[in-house]
Design a protein around this motif. Structure first.
Motif, PDB file in Angstrom:
ATOM      1  N   ASP A   1       0.817  -1.204   0.000  1.00 42.12           N
ATOM      2  CA  ASP A   1       0.000   0.000   0.000  1.00 42.12           C
ATOM      3  C   ASP A   1       0.853   1.257   0.000  1.00 42.12           C
ATOM      4  OD1 ASP A   1       1.020  -0.143   2.539  1.00 42.12           O
ATOM      5  OD2 ASP A   1      -0.892   0.019   3.562  1.00 42.12           O
ATOM      6  N   ASP A   2       2.141   1.092  -0.158  1.00 44.27           N
ATOM      7  CA  ASP A   2       3.059   2.225  -0.121  1.00 44.27           C
ATOM      8  C   ASP A   2       3.689   2.384  -1.497  1.00 44.27           C
ATOM      9  OD1 ASP A   2       4.739   4.242   0.664  1.00 44.27           O
ATOM     10  OD2 ASP A   2       6.168   2.925   1.653  1.00 44.27           O
ATOM     11  N   HIS A   3       3.346   3.426  -2.198  1.00 45.86           N
ATOM     12  CA  HIS A   3       3.885   3.678  -3.528  1.00 45.86           C
ATOM     13  C   HIS A   3       4.704   4.955  -3.464  1.00 45.86           C
ATOM     14  CE1 HIS A   3       3.461   5.140  -7.819  1.00 45.86           C
ATOM     15  NE2 HIS A   3       4.102   4.005  -7.918  1.00 45.86           N
ATOM     16  N   ARG A   4       5.980   4.845  -3.734  1.00 48.58           N
ATOM     17  CA  ARG A   4       6.835   6.023  -3.704  1.00 48.58           C
ATOM     18  C   ARG A   4       7.854   5.936  -4.823  1.00 48.58           C
ATOM     19  NH1 ARG A   4       8.107   2.914   0.877  1.00 48.58           N
ATOM     20  NH2 ARG A   4      10.117   1.927   0.705  1.00 48.58           N
ATOM     21  N   THR A   5       8.375   7.066  -5.210  1.00 49.00           N
ATOM     22  CA  THR A   5       9.394   7.140  -6.241  1.00 49.00           C
ATOM     23  C   THR A   5      10.746   7.309  -5.566  1.00 49.00           C
ATOM     24  OG1 THR A   5       7.826   8.174  -7.757  1.00 49.00           O
ATOM     25  CG2 THR A   5      10.162   8.421  -8.268  1.00 49.00           C
ATOM     26  N   VAL A   6      11.700   6.467  -5.925  1.00 49.11           N
ATOM     27  CA  VAL A   6      13.040   6.545  -5.356  1.00 49.11           C
ATOM     28  C   VAL A   6      14.064   6.496  -6.478  1.00 49.11           C
ATOM     29  CG1 VAL A   6      12.416   5.489  -3.146  1.00 49.11           C
ATOM     30  CG2 VAL A   6      13.190   4.050  -5.017  1.00 49.11           C
ATOM     31  N   ASP A   7      15.239   6.999  -6.206  1.00 48.67           N
ATOM     32  CA  ASP A   7      16.344   6.925  -7.146  1.00 48.67           C
ATOM     33  C   ASP A   7      16.738   5.461  -7.304  1.00 48.67           C
ATOM     34  OD1 ASP A   7      19.736   7.186  -7.215  1.00 48.67           O
ATOM     35  OD2 ASP A   7      18.539   8.309  -8.677  1.00 48.67           O
TER      36      ASP A   7
ATOM     37  N   CYS B   1      17.463   2.049  -4.229  1.00 52.74           N
ATOM     38  CA  CYS B   1      16.265   1.230  -4.002  1.00 52.74           C
ATOM     39  C   CYS B   1      16.611  -0.225  -3.701  1.00 52.74           C
ATOM     40  CB  CYS B   1      15.324   1.328  -5.194  1.00 52.74           C
ATOM     41  SG  CYS B   1      16.011   0.680  -6.716  1.00 52.74           S
TER      42      CYS B   1
END
Length: 66
Positions: free
Chosen positions: A24-30, A34
């Motif tokens: 349920d956790d959607h995030r953008t990372v480099d 990651c």
């Protein structure tokens, strides 16, 4: 392996689906930062690699840079 103690496909699938939790956790990372994560979208490169339409081997693998 003892065949009497092996579970069937249906039982294994039910056990798996009953045990896992949806993300349920959607995030953008480099990409370089990651580690130990999951990708649930397609990744696209900004450059063609290899830069020609043929390669000596099929496929690529990406792993930690340790």
């Amino acid at each position: 392996m003892d065949k009497e103690n092996m579970m069937g496909y249906g039982e294994a699938l039910k056990l798996t689906l009953d045990t896992i939790l949806p993300l349920d956790d959607h995030r953008t990372v480099d990409l370089a930062g990651c580690r130990a994560g999951f990708v649930f979208e397609d990744l696209y490169s900004r450059v063609d690699s290899p830069s020609i339409d043929a390669s000596m081997k099929e496929g690529y693998a990406v792993g930690p840079g340790d």
